[in-house]
Write an enzyme that holds these catalytic residues in place. Sequence first.
Site, PDB file in Angstrom:
ATOM      1  N   LYS A 121      -8.724-105.707  47.484  1.00  0.00           N
ATOM      2  CA  LYS A 121      -7.720-104.749  47.026  1.00  0.00           C
ATOM      3  C   LYS A 121      -6.471-105.459  46.542  1.00  0.00           C
ATOM      4  O   LYS A 121      -5.982-105.210  45.428  1.00  0.00           O
ATOM      5  CB  LYS A 121      -7.350-103.778  48.149  1.00  0.00           C
ATOM      6  CG  LYS A 121      -6.401-102.665  47.700  1.00  0.00           C
ATOM      7  CD  LYS A 121      -5.554-102.134  48.827  1.00  0.00           C
ATOM      8  CE  LYS A 121      -4.378-103.038  49.100  1.00  0.00           C
ATOM      9  NZ  LYS A 121      -3.387-102.457  50.029  1.00  0.00           N
ATOM     10  N   ASP A 139      -7.810 -98.778  47.344  1.00  0.00           N
ATOM     11  CA  ASP A 139      -7.081 -98.599  48.593  1.00  0.00           C
ATOM     12  C   ASP A 139      -7.566 -97.322  49.264  1.00  0.00           C
ATOM     13  O   ASP A 139      -8.580 -96.744  48.858  1.00  0.00           O
ATOM     14  CB  ASP A 139      -5.574 -98.570  48.340  1.00  0.00           C
ATOM     15  CG  ASP A 139      -5.131 -97.361  47.513  1.00  0.00           C
ATOM     16  OD1 ASP A 139      -5.990 -96.536  47.124  1.00  0.00           O
ATOM     17  OD2 ASP A 139      -3.920 -97.239  47.259  1.00  0.00           O
TER      18      ASP A 139
END
Length: 220
Positions: A121, A139
């Site tokens: 991420k 996320d």
Amino acid sequence: MKPKKFQLEELRILEKTYSGAVPQLKFNSEFELLVAVILSAQCTDKRVNLVTAELFPLANTPEKILSLGVEKLEETIKPCGFFRSKAKHIIGTSKILIEEYGGKVPQDFDKLVKLPGVGRKTANVVTSVAFKNPAIAVDTHVFRLANRMKLAEGKTPLEVEIGLQKIIPKEKWSDAHHWLIWHGREICKARKPACEKCPLNLVCPSSTVAGLQNGKFFGQ
């Protein structure tokens, strides 16, 4: 994989609604962004911005982070939570950047994910936002919405990332990441999504709008 008709409509509405959406994190360099994203783990962007407003005037380069020291760094970032592990990651990353990359944040994704505290991420955010390369950072918002809206169903962030890459044109990956984040923050919240005011409530398969047979309008 060819996108389904309802998925294309969801993406069209998201693009129209959130066109021009940008990250909330405040930063002035690739390193500042990297630190901010590390701090954002299990913490709101709003709180991170308050902390970095105090941190970055003190230390906004790898060299200055090391000069600041662990104790002062921990004290400064404490409001972000998990401050000891985050400080350890930031210190470790700063050392590697100095020793291996001349103090610069590398653009290469594989090099980024090897830095302490940097997962897919974080690497995707830096790749996309700092270096303007196509990437989808999954996320909690993106993971939740992709599954809820059936854009890309998966049990792991990587499965969702791959699924989204298959239905979203590559040139829109980075933008789509922000569409989903903003939609998750503003309307499609985890505990109580506001389906009644959602611009996607006639196409989203998980809409709770009364009397709607979800997806049939667009050939799900």
